[in-house]
Design an enzyme around this catalytic site. Structure first.
Site, PDB file in Angstrom:
ATOM      1  N   CYS A   1       0.833  -1.220   0.000  1.00 34.58           N
ATOM      2  CA  CYS A   1       0.000   0.000   0.000  1.00 34.58           C
ATOM      3  C   CYS A   1       0.863   1.265   0.000  1.00 34.58           C
ATOM      4  O   CYS A   1       1.472   1.589  -1.009  1.00 34.58           O
ATOM      5  CB  CYS A   1      -0.998  -0.030   1.155  1.00 34.58           C
ATOM      6  SG  CYS A   1      -2.357   1.134   0.889  1.00 34.58           S
TER       7      CYS A   1
ATOM      8  N   HIS B   1      -3.859  -4.816   0.199  1.00 37.07           N
ATOM      9  CA  HIS B   1      -3.423  -5.280   1.520  1.00 37.07           C
ATOM     10  C   HIS B   1      -3.544  -6.803   1.588  1.00 37.07           C
ATOM     11  O   HIS B   1      -4.532  -7.319   2.145  1.00 37.07           O
ATOM     12  CB  HIS B   1      -4.266  -4.633   2.629  1.00 37.07           C
ATOM     13  CG  HIS B   1      -3.863  -3.229   2.957  1.00 37.07           C
ATOM     14  ND1 HIS B   1      -2.788  -2.943   3.764  1.00 37.07           N
ATOM     15  CD2 HIS B   1      -4.379  -2.040   2.576  1.00 37.07           C
ATOM     16  CE1 HIS B   1      -2.660  -1.628   3.884  1.00 37.07           C
ATOM     17  NE2 HIS B   1      -3.617  -1.058   3.154  1.00 37.07           N
TER      18      HIS B   1
ATOM     19  N   GLU C   1      -2.137  -8.859   3.509  1.00 34.43           N
ATOM     20  CA  GLU C   1      -2.145  -9.369   4.898  1.00 34.43           C
ATOM     21  C   GLU C   1      -3.556  -9.420   5.471  1.00 34.43           C
ATOM     22  O   GLU C   1      -3.839 -10.217   6.358  1.00 34.43           O
ATOM     23  CB  GLU C   1      -1.211  -8.510   5.773  1.00 34.43           C
ATOM     24  CG  GLU C   1      -1.774  -7.185   6.276  1.00 34.43           C
ATOM     25  CD  GLU C   1      -1.846  -6.094   5.201  1.00 34.43           C
ATOM     26  OE1 GLU C   1      -1.426  -6.349   4.053  1.00 34.43           O
ATOM     27  OE2 GLU C   1      -2.341  -4.983   5.513  1.00 34.43           O
TER      28      GLU C   1
END
Ligand code: MN
Length: 234
Positions: free
Chosen positions: A109, A210, A212
């Site tokens: 990001c 993102h 994660e």
């Protein structure tokens, strides 16, 4: 021995009645652990970039606020938010050290934006204002999702598999002029750059989404973190 992965942190400041503190969202830590690495948090310390290079095996640049626009030669857009110049200096120095040394890094990001600016690129400062609102990259509540097209033959496509991928989207900025030495390896339907990599480097990958935060629902994103950890073993 598992590789040590430095993960950059964000400064939380200006909270009434509370000292400033450095923060790191748990999903970054969990993703590195799941991929077999040992995460360590890195508070902004611009003078320490070279010291860290010799002591860490890999680097993960986490998300956060906007980079100060003068660092890539632009006047600030009215929607510029959460600028942290010390963090900017730290992460730009880290990226330059890492790339010069050919060490592995994954940039998420804000991280992909730091990677591009560190190597001489610029940023779109506000996608709704400067590109289009046709693809929603950011929503005020929760997370938007959209597909991205992957460049065939790229490291990213090899890691993630296939030609298209559903990603989350929580950003109002993106890569504008690509830095020398980077290649675009994923796009959204409106042309916004969603991922870059450095051809010829062992592992230098930046993604605008993102991964994660997607691991719990979609294991297809784990190879990004595994790729970083495997490269960090080398
Ligand atoms: Mn997006």
């Amino acid at each position: 021995m598992r590789p040590i992965i430095g993960v950059t942190m964000s400064l939380q400041s200006g909270i009434p009645g509370q000292s400033d503190y450095f923060a790191l969202y748990r999903p970054y830590v969990a993703a590195v652990e799941q991929a077999g690495g040992v995460p360590v948090g890195l508070p902004a310390q611009p003078e320490a970039a070279a010291d860290l290079l010799g002591r860490l095996d890999g680097l993960l640049l986490s998300g956060g606020g906007d980079i100060a626009p003068d660092l890539y030669g632009q006047e600030p857009h009215p929607k510029t938010r959460l600028v942290d110049r010390k963090r900017d200096r730290f992460e730009l120095a880290l990226v330059r050290e890492w790339v010069k040394a050919g060490r592995p890094l994954l940039a998420i990001c804000r991280g992909i934006q730091v990677l591009n600016v560190a190597l001489g690129g610029t940023l779109i400062q506000d996608i709704p204002d400067q590109v289009s609102e046709l693809v929603v990259h950011q929503v005020s509540e929760g997370e938007a999702r959209h597909p991205v097209r992957l460049r065939p033959g790229s490291l990213l496509a090899a890691l993630l598999g296939g030609e298209e991928l559903e990603v989350n989207s929580y950003h109002h900025q993106a890569v504008q002029v690509l830095a020398p030495g980077l290649a675009v390896v994923a796009w959204a339907a409106d042309g916004v750059i969603e991922a870059v990599e450095r051809p010829g480097a062992p592992f230098v990958v930046g993604v605008q989404w993102h991964p994660e935060r997607m691991l719990e629902s979609d294991g297809r994103h784990l190879p990004l973190f595994r790729g970083l950890v495997e490269a960090a073993k080398g």
